[in-house]
Design an enzyme around this catalytic site. Structure first.
Site, short mmCIF file in Angstrom:
data_model
loop_
_atom_site.label_atom_id
_atom_site.label_comp_id
_atom_site.label_asym_id
_atom_site.label_seq_id
_atom_site.Cartn_x
_atom_site.Cartn_y
_atom_site.Cartn_z
N ASP A 13 0.59 -1.41 -0.13
CA ASP A 13 -0.03 -0.12 -0.19
C ASP A 13 0.69 1.31 -0.14
O ASP A 13 0.12 2.08 0.44
CB ASP A 13 -0.93 0.28 1.03
CG ASP A 13 -1.63 -1.38 1.31
OD1 ASP A 13 -2.68 -2.12 0.28
OD2 ASP A 13 -1.59 -1.74 2.28
N GLY A 17 1.00 2.44 -7.67
CA GLY A 17 -0.37 2.44 -8.83
C GLY A 17 0.18 3.89 -9.42
O GLY A 17 0.47 4.07 -10.70
N LYS A 18 0.94 4.55 -8.60
CA LYS A 18 0.98 5.62 -8.87
C LYS A 18 2.07 6.05 -9.75
O LYS A 18 2.60 6.85 -10.40
CB LYS A 18 1.06 6.65 -7.99
CG LYS A 18 1.58 8.57 -7.91
CD LYS A 18 1.63 9.21 -6.37
CE LYS A 18 2.36 10.54 -7.12
NZ LYS A 18 1.53 11.54 -7.11
N HIS A 41 -3.99 -1.96 -6.70
CA HIS A 41 -3.53 -0.65 -6.49
C HIS A 41 -4.51 0.32 -7.30
O HIS A 41 -5.53 0.48 -7.91
CB HIS A 41 -1.92 -0.80 -7.53
CG HIS A 41 -1.38 -1.86 -7.97
ND1 HIS A 41 -0.49 -1.87 -6.68
CD2 HIS A 41 -0.70 -2.54 -8.95
CE1 HIS A 41 0.79 -2.74 -7.58
NE2 HIS A 41 0.20 -2.69 -7.97
N ARG A 143 3.72 -29.14 -7.17
CA ARG A 143 3.14 -29.29 -8.19
C ARG A 143 1.87 -30.74 -8.69
O ARG A 143 2.29 -31.51 -9.43
CB ARG A 143 4.72 -30.03 -8.58
CG ARG A 143 5.46 -29.66 -9.11
CD ARG A 143 7.47 -30.45 -8.44
NE ARG A 143 7.37 -31.45 -7.53
CZ ARG A 143 7.26 -32.50 -7.34
NH1 ARG A 143 9.30 -32.67 -7.75
NH2 ARG A 143 7.77 -33.11 -5.94
N THR A 301 -9.46 -5.59 0.88
CA THR A 301 -9.90 -6.04 1.88
C THR A 301 -10.83 -4.48 1.98
O THR A 301 -12.15 -5.41 2.19
CB THR A 301 -9.34 -5.90 2.59
OG1 THR A 301 -8.40 -5.35 3.08
CG2 THR A 301 -8.00 -7.28 2.38
#
Length: 429
Positions: A13, A17-18, A41, A143, A301
């Site tokens: 957080d 994204g910025k 994001h 696996r 969330t």
């Protein structure tokens, strides 16, 4: 041209994204290399449009950029289709999104087991998002996982699902007292979803390496943060993958020698979602101020984030384990209007001072912050576009964080918008 890794340097957080959005116009490729839809994001465009992305790389909002969900990601097909539909509805071109054939799929039984396990553990729960991420990674390492390419062959998909449910249904029924899942129903559901993304499946490791050979720039975008890394984080309160820079090579198929820049994202204070140690956590009006002013609610969330002062111990640790070359400091504007701003420069653990991350997680749990106080500022800094336009006290705060963290702070966020950023040094080089 280089491959650049973008990694959160705290507990997630931080504002990755910025950073991706800011660099977008200089990039040809953006790659998610680990995690799943257990992270988010948030990107705010210059026109004020706000996008919350959970699985798709942030570069999807920049025209002309090819976006890749890499082999290290675990993909919930339903979430992928929902996120694509939401972007399409808002006029975003999603045609340049590719999906690695080797990424693993989150199956309905992964989500079911994740949710019932957390409920079963009660007070001892880790605090997962309940989205099946951990169980999917467990199957990958055992696996017995289902990969994206398996949807191209119904026979193989059916064999894998039937084999998995022979064991998973025993767990659901005999341990958790839940209903068994029907294998054919699971297969039919996944195949129906696959119709919406089969055309995106590609050999992305080949395409990414060819792009680098052509001189194109690739950004490898991590989710979550360094202290949530399954190896280097505050175990067991971590995610199930490796967000750290080493995971970028593994989760994308790009060799480590092709990575030239590691851009760490640091929030000007510290936050954390969920359980686990947090030495600088605040429980007073200062914590409430940071949470309210910073809008500290988890994108994925919806949970309120825990807040605290900047922790230089974990910043130094992140610099070291990631090989961070540059930092992007976000949300400096949130600290405006504080008389003094404490910085954690070390820990006190039972009378012993630690300037570096303690080896023992027990010691991290018991750590008490040792603070150094910096004078604050009251000016609105959201219009600053050069470092010199910041108030002197804000400049000094940034320079002190840079000194303590051990890497140059190349970019500074002074607001949520793409343009509300100070660039001190170009990270695309």
């Amino acid at each position: 041209m280089p491959a650049i890794v973008l990694i959160g340097a705290q507990w997630g957080d931080e504002g990755k994204g910025k950073a991706t959005d800011l660099l977008g116009g200089r990039l040809q490729w953006v790659v998610r290399y680990q995690g799943g839809n257990n992270a988010g994001h948030t990107v705010v465009l210059p026109n004020g449009d706000k996008f919350a992305l959970h699985l798709i790389p942030s570069g999807i909002l920049t025209p002309g950029v090819t976006n890749v969900i890499g082999n290290g990601v675990v993909v919930d097909p339903g979430v992928l289709l929902t996120e694509l539909a939401g972007l399409d509805e808002r006029g975003v071109d999603t045609s340049r999104l590719l999906l690695s054939a080797d990424a693993h799929l989150i199956m309905p039984y992964h989500v079911a087991i994740d949710k019932v396990t957390e409920r079963f553990l009660g007070a001892k729960k880790i605090g997962t998002t309940g989205r099946g991420i951990g169980p999917c990674y467990q199957d990958k390492l055992a696996r017995v996982g289902v990969r994206v390419q398996d949807v191209l062959d119904e026979k193989i998909l059916t064999q894998k699902v039937e084999a998995a449910l022979e064991f998973k249904n025993q767990v659901l029924v005999k341990i958790y007292n839940r209903k068994a899942l029907d294998p054919q129903q699971v297969v039919d559901e996944v195949l129906e979803q696959a119709d919406g993304f089969k055309h995106r499946i590609a050999d992305t490791r080949l395409q990414l390496n060819e792009a680098l050979e052509r001189g194109e720039t690739v950004l490898l975008e991590g989710s979550q943060g360094t202290l949530l890394d399954v190896d280097h984080g505050t175990y067991p309160y971590v995610t199930s993958s490796n967000p750290t820079s080493g995971g970028a090579a593994v989760g994308s198929g790009i060799g480590p020698t092709k990575i030239t820049t590691v851009l760490g994202i640091l929030k000007a204070y510290t936050t954390r979602v969920g359980s686990g140690p947090f030495p600088t956590e605040l429980f007073d009006q200062n914590g409430e101020y940071l949470a309210k002013t910073g809008g500290e609610v988890g994108v994925t969330t919806g949970r309120a984030r825990r807040t605290g002062w900047f922790d230089a111990v974990i910043a130094r640790y992140a610099t070291r384990v990631n090989g961070i070359t540059d930092y992007f400091l976000t949300k400096l504007d949130v600290l405006s209007s504080l008389d003094t701003i404490p910085i954690c420069v070390g820990y006190d653990v039972d009378g012993v001072r630690y300037d570096e991350m303690p080896m023992s997680q027990t010691d991290v749990h018991h750590a008490k912050p040792i603070y150094e106080e910096m004078p604050g500022w009251w000016e609105d800094i959201s219009h600053a576009r050069t470092f010199e336009e910041l108030p002197k006290n804000a400049q000094n705060y940034v320079l002190r964080l840079e000194e303590l963290s051990g890497a140059y702070i190349s970019c500074i966020g002074v607001g949520p918008g793409r343009d509300e950023t100070i660039v001190r040094r170009d990270v695309v080089r």
